[in-house]
Design a protein around this motif. Sequence first.
Motif, PDB file in Angstrom:
ATOM      1  N   ASP A 117      -6.305  40.821   3.419  1.00  0.00           N
ATOM      2  CA  ASP A 117      -5.544  41.620   3.288  1.00  0.00           C
ATOM      3  C   ASP A 117      -5.509  42.473   2.116  1.00  0.00           C
ATOM      4  N   GLY A 118      -6.581  42.519   1.385  1.00  0.00           N
ATOM      5  CA  GLY A 118      -7.004  43.502   0.373  1.00  0.00           C
ATOM      6  C   GLY A 118      -6.594  42.813  -1.022  1.00  0.00           C
ATOM      7  N   ARG A 119      -6.083  41.938  -0.993  1.00  0.00           N
ATOM      8  CA  ARG A 119      -5.652  41.149  -2.453  1.00  0.00           C
ATOM      9  C   ARG A 119      -6.845  40.483  -3.008  1.00  0.00           C
ATOM     10  N   LYS A 120      -6.942  40.747  -4.415  1.00  0.00           N
ATOM     11  CA  LYS A 120      -8.055  40.470  -5.088  1.00  0.00           C
ATOM     12  C   LYS A 120      -7.738  39.102  -5.975  1.00  0.00           C
ATOM     13  N   LEU A 121      -7.993  37.959  -5.810  1.00  0.00           N
ATOM     14  CA  LEU A 121      -7.569  36.714  -6.512  1.00  0.00           C
ATOM     15  C   LEU A 121      -8.787  35.820  -7.102  1.00  0.00           C
ATOM     16  N   SER A 122      -8.163  35.652  -8.539  1.00  0.00           N
ATOM     17  CA  SER A 122      -9.261  35.049  -9.431  1.00  0.00           C
ATOM     18  C   SER A 122      -9.812  33.765  -9.060  1.00  0.00           C
ATOM     19  N   LYS A 123     -10.880  33.394  -9.055  1.00  0.00           N
ATOM     20  CA  LYS A 123     -11.507  32.156  -8.805  1.00  0.00           C
ATOM     21  C   LYS A 123     -11.026  31.175  -9.875  1.00  0.00           C
ATOM     22  N   ASP A 124     -10.924  31.697 -11.133  1.00  0.00           N
ATOM     23  CA  ASP A 124     -10.492  30.536 -12.240  1.00  0.00           C
ATOM     24  C   ASP A 124      -8.967  30.227 -12.178  1.00  0.00           C
ATOM     25  N   THR A 125      -8.001  30.961 -11.621  1.00  0.00           N
ATOM     26  CA  THR A 125      -6.770  30.475 -11.584  1.00  0.00           C
ATOM     27  C   THR A 125      -6.317  29.784 -10.309  1.00  0.00           C
ATOM     28  N   CYS A 126      -7.004  30.393  -9.289  1.00  0.00           N
ATOM     29  CA  CYS A 126      -6.609  29.957  -7.782  1.00  0.00           C
ATOM     30  C   CYS A 126      -7.864  28.686  -7.356  1.00  0.00           C
ATOM     31  N   THR A 127      -7.108  27.994  -6.498  1.00  0.00           N
ATOM     32  CA  THR A 127      -7.812  26.884  -5.681  1.00  0.00           C
ATOM     33  C   THR A 127      -8.129  27.455  -4.345  1.00  0.00           C
ATOM     34  N   PHE A 128      -9.186  27.455  -3.932  1.00  0.00           N
ATOM     35  CA  PHE A 128      -9.366  27.716  -2.357  1.00  0.00           C
ATOM     36  C   PHE A 128      -9.919  26.710  -1.641  1.00  0.00           C
ATOM     37  N   VAL A 129      -9.208  26.487  -0.590  1.00  0.00           N
ATOM     38  CA  VAL A 129      -9.248  25.407   0.387  1.00  0.00           C
ATOM     39  C   VAL A 129      -9.772  25.694   1.664  1.00  0.00           C
ATOM     40  N   VAL A 130     -11.432  25.630   2.236  1.00  0.00           N
ATOM     41  CA  VAL A 130     -11.755  26.008   3.183  1.00  0.00           C
ATOM     42  C   VAL A 130     -11.459  24.733   4.417  1.00  0.00           C
ATOM     43  N   ARG A 131     -11.145  25.195   5.541  1.00  0.00           N
ATOM     44  CA  ARG A 131     -11.017  24.139   6.679  1.00  0.00           C
ATOM     45  C   ARG A 131     -12.322  23.627   6.956  1.00  0.00           C
ATOM     46  N   SER A 132     -12.274  22.292   7.396  1.00  0.00           N
ATOM     47  CA  SER A 132     -13.580  21.826   7.854  1.00  0.00           C
ATOM     48  C   SER A 132     -13.506  21.171   9.200  1.00  0.00           C
ATOM     49  N   LEU A 133     -14.374  21.089  10.008  1.00  0.00           N
ATOM     50  CA  LEU A 133     -14.532  20.694  11.151  1.00  0.00           C
ATOM     51  C   LEU A 133     -14.820  19.227  11.118  1.00  0.00           C
ATOM     52  N   ARG A 134     -14.009  18.358  11.513  1.00  0.00           N
ATOM     53  CA  ARG A 134     -14.207  16.895  11.675  1.00  0.00           C
ATOM     54  C   ARG A 134     -14.411  16.314  12.805  1.00  0.00           C
ATOM     55  N   GLY A 135     -15.167  15.593  13.153  1.00  0.00           N
ATOM     56  CA  GLY A 135     -15.548  15.280  14.441  1.00  0.00           C
ATOM     57  C   GLY A 135     -15.381  13.711  14.804  1.00  0.00           C
TER      58      GLY A 135
END
Length: 135
Positions: A117-135
């Motif tokens: 969406d164009g937002r620039k987010l800091s890696k230091d202040t934000c926590t990025f959580v990626v979805r994982s495929l679990r089988g």
Amino acid sequence: MRQWIGRQVIVHYEEDGMIQIRGTVERMNYADKCLILGPKMQSIPFEQISVIEPLNADHKGRSRRRLNSVGYVMSDMLQFDNAVYFQSAVTVWQGEQLVAYNLRIRSHDRNFAVMADGRKLSKDTCTFVVRSLRG
């Protein structure tokens, strides 16, 4: 090597450079001289394995790559590269506040991630959580 069966491990092996992979040791295939690592049932030849480490709370990298209820907390450049390449759904938190839900990362550098969406987010202040495929 039977003591590793059923345990979560990090396997360091050489295949066109050093590769590090995490998973559960499903079995040792002595006939084909390889280790079978789940959940993807990847076959790694014994001769290519340099180190097998247990994956537990005492492991150095474990605190950075911790399991979240919906996926994994991203911290390495490679994880961000993979999220961009595979167009993975990412949730972003800033402290207790949800900043972005189910968004894609368009690009990233060492300090910032640019969301779809164009937002620039800091890696230091934000926590990025990626979805994982679990089988």
